[in-house]
Design an enzyme around this catalytic site. Structure first.
Site, PDB file in Angstrom:
ATOM      1  CG  HIS A 173      -1.546   4.097  13.377  1.00 61.40           C
ATOM      2  ND1 HIS A 173      -1.701   2.853  12.820  1.00 61.40           N
ATOM      3  CD2 HIS A 173      -2.657   4.805  13.040  1.00 61.40           C
ATOM      4  CE1 HIS A 173      -2.846   2.803  12.155  1.00 61.40           C
ATOM      5  NE2 HIS A 173      -3.449   3.980  12.286  1.00 61.40           N
ATOM      6  CG  PHE A 206      -0.828   9.024   3.888  1.00 60.91           C
ATOM      7  CD1 PHE A 206      -0.599   9.538   5.163  1.00 60.91           C
ATOM      8  CD2 PHE A 206      -1.721   7.963   3.773  1.00 60.91           C
ATOM      9  CE1 PHE A 206      -1.228   9.005   6.284  1.00 60.91           C
ATOM     10  CE2 PHE A 206      -2.362   7.430   4.879  1.00 60.91           C
ATOM     11  CZ  PHE A 206      -2.098   7.950   6.139  1.00 60.91           C
ATOM     12  CD  GLN A 229      -0.293  -0.459   5.549  1.00 58.00           C
ATOM     13  OE1 GLN A 229      -0.933   0.511   5.154  1.00 58.00           O
ATOM     14  NE2 GLN A 229      -0.864  -1.448   6.218  1.00 58.00           N
ATOM     15  NE  ARG A 288      -3.961   1.962   2.385  1.00 57.57           N
ATOM     16  CZ  ARG A 288      -4.287   2.697   3.452  1.00 57.57           C
ATOM     17  NH1 ARG A 288      -3.668   2.496   4.605  1.00 57.57           N
ATOM     18  NH2 ARG A 288      -5.224   3.612   3.387  1.00 57.57           N
ATOM     19  CG  ASN A 329      -3.533  -0.023  14.495  1.00 55.98           C
ATOM     20  OD1 ASN A 329      -4.607   0.204  13.937  1.00 55.98           O
ATOM     21  ND2 ASN A 329      -2.885   0.911  15.192  1.00 55.98           N
ATOM     22  CG  LEU A 387      -2.120   8.516  10.743  1.00 57.91           C
ATOM     23  CD1 LEU A 387      -1.062   7.733   9.985  1.00 57.91           C
ATOM     24  CD2 LEU A 387      -3.488   7.851  10.579  1.00 57.91           C
ATOM     25  CG  PHE A 389       2.532   3.608   8.374  1.00 57.40           C
ATOM     26  CD1 PHE A 389       2.675   4.994   8.432  1.00 57.40           C
ATOM     27  CD2 PHE A 389       1.832   2.982   9.402  1.00 57.40           C
ATOM     28  CE1 PHE A 389       2.149   5.731   9.483  1.00 57.40           C
ATOM     29  CE2 PHE A 389       1.296   3.713  10.458  1.00 57.40           C
ATOM     30  CZ  PHE A 389       1.462   5.093  10.499  1.00 57.40           C
TER      31      PHE A 389
END
Length: 372
Positions: free
Chosen positions: A331, A265, A268, A260, A307, A327, A318
């Site tokens: 995270h 951003f 991942q 991903r 997660n 976030l 990531f």
């Protein structure tokens, strides 16, 4: 109770503007009286001077991030429930969940503790919570101001902690709090205690090495999990590592792809069992708890755990390619890129807004490096 009764009244008898409210109300007054009596009886059974109706996490959320930049999830549980998160590196004797308008505080208690044993004091700027004749569990200046008259507590069951005092704190103004107490605002220890590396290939061609520093003083369990997955030193235990056993895969990042990738951003990876974001597991077996939210997603090049909700960390991680403050509190940040961030940018170039990679970016090799 008043809101519930109001809605029941409107549904049964109509509002002043509804077509049937005037002509049919008279014939339904007995039903209204019965409904009122039933609600009053239910309230009398459930309520006590200290206990309110069953508490639910509530409050409006702040303006949300774009759909592509929501919390970094694992598989189908991306939109998993909002649950209570452990703060303070696992050392605080209480939990709290912050929303835009409320903060919910949960304090574990023993079975012998009754309502009369609870120590509770709240002003607009200070909270004290604990057990009488004992050192308070929470005692200090709040991160923001609250409305004491709108705050309630009850004794209830928490899925993870068991029997608890659950306190709903109503904020004076809507805003996100970084912490519950100002005393928690202590700079986290970001000393690099371990170094790991990724040798990256893009479409089968060597792209270069990424060196990652890990913050073992703040997040020792998370760091050890990542470090061991880089070295592949932990053998698969058929009883403990069910995902790896089923997939017939080692507990190792080597050979895995970044599944991903969202430009501006994050990138991942870490799904060594399925390769699509639905798999992976920790060296401890399946998933483990959130260790600390002390380090924020404040810049590019930070390493954080993906997660499937609260306390659901496995193997997926990531690396940020921009600030991602939305976030924070969801995270666990546990490391940073020390060298080779230009390689991370090359991986980022393989992504799309949807997150689906346009090219295969793979960890060809990985392991641990000695500290300089």
């Amino acid at each position: 109770q008043r809101l519930f009764f109001s809605r029941t009244f409107d549904q049964a008898f109509g509002t002043p503007e509804s077509p049937h409210s005037n002509m049919q109300l008279q014939g339904r007054i007995p039903l209204l009286l019965l409904a009122a009596a039933a609600l009053a009886a239910a309230h009398a059974d459930a309520a006590s001077p200290r206990a309110m109706a069953h508490l639910r996490l509530r409050g409006a959320s702040p303006p949300s991030a774009p759909p592509s930049q929501t919390a970094v999830g694992v598989g189908a549980a991306d939109a998993a429930r909002e649950a209570l998160r452990l703060r303070g590196g696992g050392t605080l004797p209480f939990r709290y969940q912050d929303s835009w308008s409320d903060t919910t505080v949960v304090m574990k208690i023993g079975d012998e503790i009754k309502s009369r044993d609870i120590l509770y004091s709240l002003t607009p700027s200070k909270l004290t919570l604990g057990i009488k004749n004992q050192e308070p569990v929470v005692d200090g200046e709040l991160w923001g101001t609250v409305k004491p008259d709108d705050c309630t507590w009850e004794i209830d069951q928490d899925d993870k902690l068991g029997r608890c005092v659950i306190l709903s704190v109503k904020k004076a103004t809507g805003s996100k709090w970084d912490y519950l107490l100002k005393s928690e605002d202590v700079p986290p220890d970001v000393t690099v205690t371990h170094k790991c590396f990724f040798d990256i290939e893009i479409e089968g061609e060597a792209a270069g090495r990424v060196v990652i520093g890990l913050f073992g003083n703040t997040t020792p369990k998370t760091v050890e999990n990542f470090r061991a997955l880089c070295t592949g030193e932990v053998a698969v235990d058929e009883k403990k590592h069910l995902r790896a056993t089923e997939a017939k895969k080692p507990l190792h990042y080597k050979g895995t792809s970044f599944h991903r990738i969202i430009p501006n951003f994050m990138v991942q990876g870490g799904d060594f069992t399925m390769g699509d974001g639905t798999g992976g597991e920790s060296v401890y077996g399946d998933r483990f708890e959130d260790e600390s939210f002390a380090i924020k997603h404040s810049r590019e090049g930070l390493l954080s755990m993906a997660n499937a909700g609260a306390d659901c960390n496995g193997a997926q991680f990531f690396i940020t390619t921009s600030v991602a403050n939305h976030l924070n509190g969801k995270h666990v940040v546990f490391g940073e890129v020390l060298k080779g961030y230009d390689i991370i940018k090359k991986i980022e170039d393989c992504g799309a807004t949807s997150g689906k990679p346009t090219k295969d970016a793979k960890i060809a090799d990985c392991g641990e490096l000695p500290l300089d």
